[in-house]
Design an enzyme around this catalytic site. Structure first.
Site, mmCIF file in Angstrom:
data_model
loop_
_atom_site.group_PDB
_atom_site.id
_atom_site.type_symbol
_atom_site.label_atom_id
_atom_site.label_comp_id
_atom_site.label_asym_id
_atom_site.label_seq_id
_atom_site.Cartn_x
_atom_site.Cartn_y
_atom_site.Cartn_z
ATOM 1 C CG ASN A 46 -6.651 10.531 9.407
ATOM 2 O OD1 ASN A 46 -7.377 11.405 9.869
ATOM 3 N ND2 ASN A 46 -5.357 10.678 9.253
ATOM 4 C CG LEU B 65 -17.082 6.118 10.481
ATOM 5 C CD1 LEU B 65 -17.886 6.356 11.750
ATOM 6 C CD2 LEU B 65 -17.448 7.126 9.406
ATOM 7 C CG ASN C 28 -1.883 1.097 1.269
ATOM 8 O OD1 ASN C 28 -1.777 2.048 0.496
ATOM 9 N ND2 ASN C 28 -2.841 1.003 2.171
ATOM 10 C CG ASP D 124 -6.098 10.504 17.000
ATOM 11 O OD1 ASP D 124 -7.111 9.994 17.528
ATOM 12 O OD2 ASP D 124 -5.060 9.866 16.787
ATOM 13 C CG MET D 125 -13.115 10.177 17.050
ATOM 14 S SD MET D 125 -14.040 11.729 17.011
ATOM 15 C CE MET D 125 -14.859 11.638 15.428
ATOM 16 N NE ARG E 4 -5.934 1.986 -0.676
ATOM 17 C CZ ARG E 4 -5.791 3.175 -0.097
ATOM 18 N NH1 ARG E 4 -4.666 3.517 0.493
ATOM 19 N NH2 ARG E 4 -6.788 4.021 -0.098
ATOM 20 C CD GLU F 171 -12.064 -1.847 12.864
ATOM 21 O OE1 GLU F 171 -11.145 -2.275 13.593
ATOM 22 O OE2 GLU F 171 -11.987 -1.793 11.623
ATOM 23 C CG HIS G 95 -12.227 4.236 2.143
ATOM 24 N ND1 HIS G 95 -12.884 5.278 2.749
ATOM 25 C CD2 HIS G 95 -10.922 4.415 2.409
ATOM 26 C CE1 HIS G 95 -12.003 6.063 3.348
ATOM 27 N NE2 HIS G 95 -10.803 5.552 3.152
ATOM 28 N NE ARG H 35 -8.803 13.256 1.715
ATOM 29 C CZ ARG H 35 -8.737 11.923 1.875
ATOM 30 N NH1 ARG H 35 -9.783 11.253 2.322
ATOM 31 N NH2 ARG H 35 -7.632 11.277 1.574
ATOM 32 C CD GLU I 244 -8.630 -0.447 3.594
ATOM 33 O OE1 GLU I 244 -8.209 -0.016 4.688
ATOM 34 O OE2 GLU I 244 -8.844 0.282 2.618
HETATM 35 P P1 ADP Z 1 -6.529 5.344 8.073
HETATM 36 O O1 ADP Z 1 -7.675 6.051 7.430
HETATM 37 O O2 ADP Z 1 -5.305 6.180 8.216
HETATM 38 O O3 ADP Z 1 -6.300 3.933 7.599
HETATM 39 P P2 ADP Z 1 -7.586 4.141 10.518
HETATM 40 O O4 ADP Z 1 -8.718 3.398 9.963
HETATM 41 O O5 ADP Z 1 -6.465 3.399 11.139
HETATM 42 O O6 ADP Z 1 -6.995 5.234 9.559
HETATM 43 O O7 ADP Z 1 -8.180 5.152 11.588
HETATM 44 C C1 ADP Z 1 -7.332 6.062 12.238
HETATM 45 C C2 ADP Z 1 -8.145 6.921 13.151
HETATM 46 O O8 ADP Z 1 -8.920 6.109 14.036
HETATM 47 C C3 ADP Z 1 -7.273 7.755 14.061
HETATM 48 O O9 ADP Z 1 -6.947 8.969 13.459
HETATM 49 C C4 ADP Z 1 -8.162 7.957 15.258
HETATM 50 O O10 ADP Z 1 -8.873 9.165 15.059
HETATM 51 C C5 ADP Z 1 -9.161 6.842 15.216
HETATM 52 N N1 ADP Z 1 -9.058 5.963 16.385
HETATM 53 C C6 ADP Z 1 -8.216 4.933 16.602
HETATM 54 N N2 ADP Z 1 -8.426 4.387 17.811
HETATM 55 C C7 ADP Z 1 -9.428 5.087 18.385
HETATM 56 C C8 ADP Z 1 -10.116 5.034 19.636
HETATM 57 N N3 ADP Z 1 -9.807 4.128 20.574
HETATM 58 N N4 ADP Z 1 -11.090 5.931 19.852
HETATM 59 C C9 ADP Z 1 -11.402 6.859 18.942
HETATM 60 N N5 ADP Z 1 -10.805 6.958 17.748
HETATM 61 C C10 ADP Z 1 -9.829 6.104 17.463
#
Ligand code: ADP
Length: 400
Positions: free
Chosen positions: A213, A211, A11, A284-285, A93, A335, A182, A243, A386
């Site tokens: 990044n 959901l 990737n 970052d959520m 990918r 997740e 995606h 975004r 993925e």
């Molecule tokens: P990408 O789109 O880069 O592949 P991921 O699917 O790994 O990203 O998601 C990354 C995002 O998931 C992080 O930026 C963070 O906001 C969020 N995240 C990861 N763990 C948690 C958690 N325990 N609680 C809330 N958000 C989380």
């Protein structure tokens, strides 16, 4: 001689390469790794073999070719290099497959040229993906390189969902339409959701909320995607880490004319400095949730904008599908972030949607239901994978 059963999944992002080596006999992971900060002053490679024992290397990684050669050295040190006879394929990918690529495809010269021709639609990604393909082939010309496209799963969208309502001739000439992204994740997760319900994918209608990044929603009817929230590029749709998702296109004219911003600046503004980051300074959520808990007003508003958009898409896709069997959350936020899931469906009983607080708060590794028994629609958390999906598709192509 034993059959080659290993697939290396690559990737290649704009400044990083993620890789995984999988054994398709038992779908196990033989190694995973990441090369970061490609092209910067100092890069880093992290390599983890199956049994653990993570190795790290620091040093400049000038380009994607160098990144992949470094990864290949690490794999070779584990005895599973790119020249080992057990390697059946390298699965790449590839972000943009345009209208042409709707299936995983063995890369030959014509395919390579077409991926290159699509680069203007994905300027950060397709060139990096191509470099990955070229370098992997140079390292072992005998192993097939298979491109698995992020757009492919969405190729089944009907024209009325794929077209923008703009001048048809201009749109056609410049390939302006909705492709969606995606796709590998939406395909994988919608199939696993059907399995979780104990039904065939062809029998269920599913809304998938990927959901991470980046974030996107899709409406999947009987295993086929009928709508998705990302469009010609990954910028459209949901609020994401950096975004904006949907904005009035006239915002762009306004910023160019009145604020005097260059087009490239607006591009960066909407792709890199918007979304959660734009609203509260944090993409970052986890951080957004922590700050919101602590009473931070900007984080609360960012969360509310994010959730409001998500709920609008849930409602829209209920209407698109007519009947919904499952609403599925996946990727980093989907997740892990229980508050996001709870807020996304709060008060949607009228649509048959509800979340059980206890089930939502529980943490398990596999797919699980989080809706109460009485709910008409199953709400589920299904981890995406993925890399496994790319490996499976690539292996199927070279095996047939
Ligand atoms: P990408 O789109 O880069 O592949 P991921 O699917 O790994 O990203 O998601 C990354 C995002 O998931 C992080 O930026 C963070 O906001 C969020 N995240 C990861 N763990 C948690 C958690 N325990 N609680 C809330 N958000 C989380």
């Amino acid at each position: 001689m034993t059959r080659a059963s290993r697939v290396l999944v690559l990737n290649s992002g704009s400044s990083s390469v993620k890789y995984q080596l999988l054994d398709m006999d038992d779908r196990s992971r033989l190694a995973t790794g990441l090369v970061e900060r490609i092209g910067e002053r100092s890069g880093r490679l992290t390599h983890t073999p199956a049994g653990g024992g993570r190795r790290e290397r620091e040093g400049r990684v000038p380009d994607h070719g160098a990144a992949l050669r470094a990864a290949a050295e690490e794999l070779a040190a584990d005895g599973v290099g790119l020249d080992s006879p057990g390697l059946a394929a390298v699965g790449h990918r590839v972000v943009h497959g345009g209208r042409r690529f709707t299936e995983p495809t063995v890369v030959d010269e014509a395919v390579e040229a077409e991926i290159e021709r699509l680069a203007p639609l994905a300027p950060l990604h397709n060139p990096a993906n191509l470099e990955g393909i070229r370098t992997a082939r140079a390292l072992n010309p005998r192993v097939p390189q298979v491109a698995v496209f992020d757009t492919a799963f969405h190729a089944t969208m009907p024209e009325y969902a794929a077209l923008y309502a703009i001048d048809a001739e201009t749109a056609e000439r410049h390939r302006v339409r909705r492709y969606g992204f995606h796709g590998t994740s939406h395909a994988h997760v919608s199939r696993r959701a059907a399995a979780l319900l104990g039904r065939a994918p062809g029998d269920v209608n599913v809304i998938v909320l990927h959901l991470g990044n980046g974030a996107s929603a899709s409406a999947v009817a009987g295993g086929r995607c009928v709508d998705t929230s990302m469009g010609m590029t990954p910028l459209e749709g949901l609020v994401m880490g950096t975004r904006s998702g949907d904005v009035d296109p006239a915002v762009v004219f306004h910023l160019a004319r009145t604020a005097g911003l260059e087009l490239d600046e607006i591009d960066r503004l909407l792709n890199e400095r918007s979304g959660l980051a734009g609203l509260c300074g944090e993409n970052d959520m986890r951080e957004v949730l922590a700050r919101r808990e602590a009473g931070d007003g900007r984080a609360r508003l960012a969360f509310d904008v994010y959730i409001h958009r998500l709920r609008k898409y849930i409602g829209a896709y209920c209407a698109v599908l007519g009947r919904v069997d499952a609403l599925v959350f996946t990727a980093g936020v989907g997740e892990n972030a229980a508050p996001v899931r709870a807020a996304a469906v709060a008060g949607l009983d009228g649509l048959g949607l509800a979340v059980d607080e206890r089930l939502n708060a529980a943490r398990t590794a596999g797919p699980r239901l989080i809706s109460p028994e009485y709910a008409r629609v199953a709400v589920a958390v299904v981890p995406t994978d993925e890399e496994l999906e790319i490996a499976t598709q690539a292996f199927a192509v070279v095996g047939s």
